[in-house]
Write an enzyme that holds these catalytic residues in place. Structure first.
Site, mmCIF file in Angstrom:
data_model
loop_
_atom_site.group_PDB
_atom_site.id
_atom_site.type_symbol
_atom_site.label_atom_id
_atom_site.label_comp_id
_atom_site.label_asym_id
_atom_site.label_seq_id
_atom_site.Cartn_x
_atom_site.Cartn_y
_atom_site.Cartn_z
ATOM 1 N N PRO A 168 0.770 -1.255 0.000
ATOM 2 C CA PRO A 168 0.000 0.000 0.000
ATOM 3 C C PRO A 168 0.802 1.307 0.000
ATOM 4 C CG PRO A 168 0.039 -0.923 2.189
ATOM 5 C CD PRO A 168 0.731 -1.920 1.309
ATOM 6 N N CYS A 169 1.439 1.613 -1.113
ATOM 7 C CA CYS A 169 2.159 2.884 -1.217
ATOM 8 C C CYS A 169 1.198 4.070 -1.238
ATOM 9 C CB CYS A 169 3.066 2.902 -2.447
ATOM 10 S SG CYS A 169 2.219 2.602 -4.014
#
EC number: 2.1.1.63
Length: 205
Positions: A168-169
Site C-alpha cells: 500500500p504505497c
C-alpha cells in the site's frame, strides 16, 4: 478466381476457443513452460493488470501505466513465456474484490519482489505495516526503512512500486498531508484513502 483453402474451414466458436486456450494453459503449466500468468480485473480505480510467477504476484498495473507495455517489460525482465491465464489469479482477484467491498483490510498473498532491489525493497517491505485507514509521511517511511534522510528515495520507491494496492504505497503522503505522486493518479489515490478511512471509521462504531 483463386480459391482460398481457409474459406472452407468452420468458424471456431467462443466456447471452443476458451476450451482450447484452457488446454494450452494446462499443458504449459504441466510442462513448466508458463513462467508468467496474467489477467485483468475491473475495479473502482479502473482496469488492473495482474501478473504472477510461480513464486507469487509480481505485478499490479493501472490502465494509465499501459498494460501492453507492462507485459512487454515482464517478458524482457523475467521471461518471454507469458500467457493469459485468469484462473491462476483468481485468489488475487477475489481478495481485491473483497478489499474494494470494504471487507478485507489486509492481503494474504505470496509476493514476488524481484522487480525491486536494495533500499526500494526495504521501503516496500515496510509499507504493509502501515495500518489500513492510516497514513505515514515519506519522512516516517524513510526512518522506518533505516535511512531517515532518504525521503526522495522513498518517493522513488513508491513511484516504482510494482505491486500497488497490495503493497500500500497509497498510504504514504507528504508531511503536510497532501497526496504526492501516485502511479494510479491522484484520483485513484483519493479513492483508496477515502475508502479505507470510511471503512475504518465504520469499524470504530
Amino acid at each position: 478466381m483463386t480459391h482460398n483453402p481457409f474459406d472452407s474451414l468452420p468458424e471456431v466458436d467462443e466456447p471452443t476457443t476458451r476450451r482450447l486456450h484452457a488446454r494450452l494453459v494446462s499443458t504449459a503449466t504441466q510442462e513448466g513452460l508458463l513462467d508468467i500468468a496474467y489477467r485483468t480485473l475491473d475495479s473502482p480505480v479502473g482496469p488492473l493488470l495482474l501478473a504472477t510467477t510461480t513464486t507469487g504476484l509480481i505485478r499490479v498495473a493501472f490502465e494509465r501505466q499501459d498494460h501492453n507495455a507492462t507485459l512487454t517489460s515482464l517478458a524482457t525482465l523475467i521471461s518471454p513465456r507469458v500467457l493469459h491465464a485468469p484462473a491462476k489469479l483468481d485468489p488475487v482477484a477475489r481478495q481485491l474484490d473483497e478489499y474494494f467491498a470494504g471487507t478485507r483490510h489486509h492481503f494474504d498473498l505470496p509476493l514476488d519482489f524481484r522487480l525491486s532491489k536494495g533500499f526500494r525493497r526495504a521501503v516496500l517491505t515496510h509499507l504493509p505495516a502501515i495500518h489500513y485507514g492510516t497514513t505515514e509521511s515519506y519522512a516516517q517511511v524513510a526512518t522506518a526503512a533505516g535511512s531517515p534522510k532518504a525521503v526522495r528515495a522513498v518517493g522513488s520507491a513508491c513511484a516504482t512500486n510494482p505491486l500497488p494496492l497490495i503493497v500500500p504505497c497509497h498510504r504514504v503522503v507528504r508531511s503536510d498531508g497532501s497526496y504526492g505522486q501516485y502511479a494510479g493518479g491522484e484520483t485513484a489515490k483519493h479513492t483508496l484513502l477515502t475508502l479505507e478511512a470510511t471503512q475504518a471509521k465504520t469499524q470504530q462504531h
